[in-house]
Design an enzyme around this catalytic site. Structure first.
Site, mmCIF file in Angstrom:
data_model
loop_
_atom_site.group_PDB
_atom_site.id
_atom_site.type_symbol
_atom_site.label_atom_id
_atom_site.label_comp_id
_atom_site.label_asym_id
_atom_site.label_seq_id
_atom_site.Cartn_x
_atom_site.Cartn_y
_atom_site.Cartn_z
ATOM 1 C CD1 TRP A 11 -2.636 -1.826 0.611
ATOM 2 C CD2 TRP A 11 -3.156 -1.211 2.289
ATOM 3 N NE1 TRP A 11 -2.948 -3.111 0.906
ATOM 4 C CE2 TRP A 11 -3.619 -1.792 1.878
ATOM 5 C CE3 TRP A 11 -3.002 -0.929 3.412
ATOM 6 C CZ2 TRP A 11 -5.050 -2.776 2.635
ATOM 7 C CZ3 TRP A 11 -4.732 -0.586 4.009
ATOM 8 C CH2 TRP A 11 -5.303 -2.148 3.388
ATOM 9 C CG HIS A 96 10.176 -0.994 -2.982
ATOM 10 N ND1 HIS A 96 9.995 -0.021 -3.172
ATOM 11 C CD2 HIS A 96 8.713 -2.090 -2.845
ATOM 12 C CE1 HIS A 96 8.809 -0.268 -4.275
ATOM 13 N NE2 HIS A 96 8.176 -1.081 -3.836
ATOM 14 C CD GLU A 98 7.766 3.517 -4.299
ATOM 15 O OE1 GLU A 98 7.574 3.322 -3.338
ATOM 16 O OE2 GLU A 98 7.421 2.610 -5.041
ATOM 17 N N GLY A 236 1.814 -2.238 -6.204
ATOM 18 C CA GLY A 236 1.367 -1.415 -5.318
ATOM 19 C C GLY A 236 -0.100 -1.248 -5.873
ATOM 20 N N GLY A 237 -0.235 0.298 -6.856
ATOM 21 C CA GLY A 237 -0.902 0.765 -6.754
ATOM 22 C C GLY A 237 -2.576 0.464 -7.061
#
Ligand code: 13P
Length: 265
Positions: A11, A96, A98, A236-237
């Site tokens: 999320w 991850h 990110e 993800g999204g």
């Protein structure tokens, strides 16, 4: 070897308590009983407790997005693996892209975080993946191999087999709507499995699940999951939209019901 497919929803930094409850509720009510797909929700730390309470006694498992390497102490803003365990987490994403790109995560810190996750009895979802530039320069495998080698240094074979999931997430595919093709994913997944076989042994490598992540959507799931070395998705999204996430789970179940022609080993 038949590996149980695993679909996890990352999320990221999304979700109030109310939204978390609504999404979790919809997933729990619509997920088929005895799904052969293992389903994991990885909400942000602030709502892990809330989602964990809703998942208690259910087939869907709780995961976190990051963990510090120390069990406790003066590390402002960080959360430890035992804290996650205490909240009922079974999984924790580590490394991850990110975190690597935006928060200075290095191979060394990824290794320490993964070690802590494993030491505290959680299953690590280790993310690896190349940037577009690296792919264009033909460095995809070199980058991924280096990430695997660094993160898994010192991890014993039995532990890797029991407590590791690898997520191949090409950076250029994350949040861009441009997923890797099924062939691109399979190529890297099979290379990862071969590397795991060399590092941990064939039987262990055969049992470790390798998820694909990067713009996974209901429309592209069937193709990706039809690949023999793609054992699930890190979403993800689309994991924030219950209908889409459920559809990804259903397509995964369907694709994996038909036995893949060959295991790569
Ligand atoms: P998207 O599915 O939004 O591309 O994100 C993938 C991802 O980073 C999962 O960890």
């Amino acid at each position: 070897m038949k590996r149980r497919p695993i679909v996890a929803g990352n999320w990221k930094m999304n979700g109030t308590q109310e939204q978390a409850a609504a999404i979790t509720h919809q997933i729990l009510t619509s997920l088929p009983q005895n799904s052969q797909v293992e389903v994991v929700l990885c909400p942000p730390h602030t709502i892990l407790g809330k989602v964990g309470d809703l998942l208690k006694g259910k087939a869907v498992l709780l995961g976190a997005q990051n963990a510090h390497w120390e069990p406790k102490g003066a590390y402002t803003g960080e959360i430890s693996a035992p804290m996650l365990k205490d909240l009922g987490c079974r999984y924790c994403i580590v490394g991850h892209s990110e975190r690597r790109q935006l928060f200075g995560e290095t191979d060394a810190s990824v290794r320490k975080r993964l070690r802590a996750v494993l030491d505290h009895g959680l299953t690590g979802i280790l993310c690896v993946g190349e940037t577009l530039e690296q792919r264009q320069q033909g460095k995809t495998w070199a980058v991924i191999q280096a990430q695997l080698q660094a993160a898994l240094e010192g991890v014993e074979s039995a532990r890797a087999a029991a407590q590791m999931v690898i997520a191949y997430e090409p950076v250029w595919a994350i949040g861009t709507g441009q997923n890797a093709t099924a062939a691109q994913a399979q190529e890297v997944h099979s290379q990862i499995r071969r590397w795991l076989a060399g590092r941990f042994g064939t039987a262990q490598a055969d049992s470790i699940r390798i998820q694909y992540g990067g713009s996974v959507k209901p429309e592209n799931t069937a193709d990706l999951m039809a690949q023999p070395d793609v054992d699930g998705a890190l979403v993800g999204g689309a994991s924030l939209e219950p209908a889409a996430f459920l559809s990804i789970i259903a397509s995964t179940a369907q694709a994996k019901e038909t036995p893949c022609s060959t295991a790569s080993s």
